[in-house]
Design an enzyme around this catalytic site. Structure first.
Site, PDB file in Angstrom:
ATOM      1  N   LYS A 128      42.747  38.865  38.972  1.00 37.15           N
ATOM      2  CA  LYS A 128      43.322  40.099  39.511  1.00 37.15           C
ATOM      3  C   LYS A 128      44.418  39.811  40.535  1.00 37.15           C
ATOM      4  O   LYS A 128      45.260  40.675  40.805  1.00 37.15           O
ATOM      5  CB  LYS A 128      42.220  40.951  40.146  1.00 37.15           C
ATOM      6  CG  LYS A 128      41.214  41.512  39.147  1.00 37.15           C
ATOM      7  CD  LYS A 128      40.063  42.220  39.859  1.00 37.15           C
ATOM      8  CE  LYS A 128      39.065  42.783  38.852  1.00 37.15           C
ATOM      9  NZ  LYS A 128      37.884  43.392  39.501  1.00 37.15           N
TER      10      LYS A 128
ATOM     11  N   GLY B 224      37.922  36.402  34.774  1.00 38.49           N
ATOM     12  CA  GLY B 224      37.314  37.507  35.506  1.00 38.49           C
ATOM     13  C   GLY B 224      38.191  37.932  36.673  1.00 38.49           C
ATOM     14  O   GLY B 224      39.424  37.829  36.625  1.00 38.49           O
ATOM     15  N   SER B 225      37.554  38.362  37.750  1.00 40.30           N
ATOM     16  CA  SER B 225      38.282  39.011  38.840  1.00 40.30           C
ATOM     17  C   SER B 225      39.223  38.107  39.619  1.00 40.30           C
ATOM     18  O   SER B 225      40.102  38.604  40.326  1.00 40.30           O
ATOM     19  CB  SER B 225      37.284  39.659  39.806  1.00 40.30           C
ATOM     20  OG  SER B 225      36.588  40.714  39.155  1.00 40.30           O
ATOM     21  N   THR B 226      39.060  36.789  39.539  1.00 41.38           N
ATOM     22  CA  THR B 226      40.006  35.926  40.241  1.00 41.38           C
ATOM     23  C   THR B 226      41.414  36.096  39.662  1.00 41.38           C
ATOM     24  O   THR B 226      42.404  35.858  40.351  1.00 41.38           O
ATOM     25  CB  THR B 226      39.590  34.445  40.150  1.00 41.38           C
ATOM     26  OG1 THR B 226      39.407  34.081  38.777  1.00 41.38           O
ATOM     27  CG2 THR B 226      38.290  34.199  40.917  1.00 41.38           C
TER      28      THR B 226
END
Length: 587
Positions: free
Chosen positions: A302, A298-300
């Protein structure tokens, strides 16, 4: 009459000659044995009467980084044996021993009725016992209830309950190391067996005063880990509370020193007690989720895309873009809030964890994003599997990727951490490189190797790392991640007195039947470091499928507060002084 006398005389003479002949044969045989066959017969006799016994070495102690707190050590213990011929009532004996030894009556009865001369009473995961158990058995034996049962001294492994259970592993009742440091460094911990050889009587007692040959055992090495027991205990407490409060399926947390790659704490839930592994371990809790679990980050993830965009010069923080949604091929990708925040800057997009912002950055990078993912230690995502970090623990997973060149939509979703699976330890290593000025360090749990009793240091682990991005790139990423905690989705990770930087993650969980994603089920996470301008530690927390009064929760609302509590305690333990001016400014 005369003839009868002559016959009797002949018979006596014949008998005498026979006796003389027999005696001559015996004397001759004895002479032969004592001269020509002496060495051969003596060797044969020694084979029957010389007894060889292995001397078990003392297994090395495992300490935390302070060398003051043992995490695994040897204690006095006993094993029980039975002489089945001496056991008069095996049914009754099994009934009496079963609750004491925690072995089923049926298993004990089978052992007590064995045809062997002696049998070790080990079954159902039980074998070695502490002194209180020995005292109970011996008291009953004195009362005449346990005839034929004997006890012999040995040692057994002891642990601090479930503290760092997955990091340490355990030693089973067959003296086989299973999992963790116990298994990975078994060769060092086990030591070398000794041997004793002596003449014995028929009852097994030693005949000579001294052994004819004695090779003493060589004790195992003592190992000093990078783990800080105080931080480890705090991680265990916080993770327990989070899993319980959010009724989560599980979770994991890692604390690392980004400058050295040292793992200061590592825990997984559910867990087990290595002291009682036979009763507490199962298929659900035996995995070390920190290194074995593979899930969409997920966003980690990014953070990797952001670092790549800055390094390649395609990230312009004040440039504007339209948030909300973006079409890639025949797929529409939306921001996590579905509608976005209108026309905003990329800096704002980072703070709000905008999927659209990272899709655009991924498109600017193109296939260079694949190169940077590999550079950050994840491996080549065009392969089927990723690259292990090489941490010194068994069963590390590699990550699961596409196994081919990516379509544009796949490259787009990869840019914000969807469609690929990585491990927590891979993420910790990657973000530690941002905290460490652009140097990717190899994570490890062994700090020092010592001779038994911490008598002499044998070896000290030397950190291994190499530069993957420029220092100025790493600094710019740290500044932007600081904004995420100060103003964006990571505000719940803020600590008065310390300037925390980090990134939240709320990842969908793929349907195990291969039909998209599970509805309403998420892996929520937070990864961050503090102080952001000169990081002392990195903290990662992931909670599997939490439940909150308003739904499933997110990385910002569930994982960030857990990371905050861990980080605050760890910074204080490591004597990192707070910035009082900053503490006053956020009150």
């Amino acid at each position: 009459m005369g003839s009868m006398f002559k016959e009797s005389k002949k018979r006596s003479l014949l008998i005498g000659l026979v006796w003389i002949l027999c005696l001559s044969v015996i004397i001759g045989r004895l002479f032969w044995l004592q001269t020509f066959d002496h060495n051969e017969l003596l060797a044969d006799a020694e084979k029957k009467w010389i007894y060889d016994d292995k001397l078990r070495p003392k297994r090395g102690t495992i300490y935390d980084r302070t060398r003051e707190q043992p995490l695994a050590w040897e204690v006095d213990a006993y094993i029980f044996l039975a002489d089945p011929k001496q056991v008069k009532n095996p049914h009754k004996t099994a009934s009496v021993l079963a609750p004491i030894l925690k072995i089923s009556e049926s298993s004990l009865y089978k052992l007590l009725t064995s045809s062997k001369k002696s049998v070790e009473l080990k079954a159902d995961g039980h074998y070695k016992y502490p002194e209180p158990v020995y005292d109970k058995v011996m008291a009953l034996r004195k009362q005449g209830q346990l005839e034929g049962i004997y006890a012999f001294p040995t040692t057994m492994r002891q642990y601090n309950g479930n503290e760092a259970a997955h990091v340490l592993g355990y030693v089973n009742y067959d003296d086989v190391a299973v999992g963790g440091v116990e298994q990975y460094y078994d060769r060092l911990l086990r030591g070398k067996e000794g041997y004793i050889k002596y003449l014995k009587a028929r009852n097994g007692m030693m005949i000579t005063d001294k052994p004819s040959k004695d090779t003493p055992p060589e004790p195992g090495k003592d190992l000093v880990l990078t783990i800080d027991s105080r931080i480890q205990q705090q991680v265990e407490l916080e993770l327990d509370e989070a899993v319980r409060n959010y009724q989560a399926k599980g979770g994991t947390a890692i604390v690392a020193d980004p400058k050295t790659g040292e793992i200061l704490a590592m825990a997984s839930r559910p867990t087990f007690d290595p002291n009682r592994y036979a009763e507490t371990i199962n298929d659900d809790n035996r995995r070390n989720r920190a290194i074995e679990s593979q899930f969409e980050p997920g966003s980690t993830f990014k953070i990797v895309t952001l670092a790549a965009a800055i390094e390649e010069g395609v990230f312009h923080p004040d440039a504007l873009y339209q948030s909300g949604s973006i079409r890639v091929g025949d797929q529409v990708i939306r921001d996590w809030n579905e509608t976005g925040w209108g026309r905003i800057t990329y800096r704002q997009g980072i703070e709000e964890s905008s999927n659209v912002a990272f899709v655009r950055l991924g498109q600017m990078l193109g296939n260079k994003l694949v190169d940077y993912i590999a550079r950050f230690g994840f491996g080549n995502i065009t392969d089927s599997f990723g690259k292990r970090t090489g941490i010194d623990l068994p069963a590390e997973a590699r990550g699961v990727y596409y196994g081919r060149n990516l379509y544009p939509a796949e490259l787009a979703t990869t840019a914000f951490g969807q469609g690929i699976s990585v491990t927590p330890i891979q993420q910790v290593a990657a973000v530690s490189a941002i905290a460490n000025g652009g140097i990717l360090m190899k994570p490890h749990v062994l700090k020092e190797e010592w001779d038994s009793g911490l008598s002499k240091k044998v070896k000290e682990y030397k950190p291994e790392g190499h530069r993957i991005i420029k220092p100025e790139t790493a600094k710019q990423v740290r500044d932007l991640l600081r904004d995420v905690v100060a103003h964006g989705t990571g505000v719940e990770a803020e600590i008065p007195g310390y300037q925390v930087a980090g990134k939240t993650g709320t990842a969908q969980i793929p349907d195990p039947e291969g039909k998209g994603y599970l509805k309403g089920k998420y892996m929520v996470s937070f990864i961050g470091f503090a102080p952001y301008d000169h990081p002392n530690l990195v903290v990662y927390v992931a909670i599997d499928q939490p439940t909150t009064p308003t739904g499933s929760g997110s990385g910002g609302t569930v994982a960030a507060p857990v990371a905050r509590n861990i980080m605050k305690a760890a910074l204080q333990i490591r004597h990192v002084q707070p910035d009082q001016s900053f503490a006053e400014s956020i009150k």
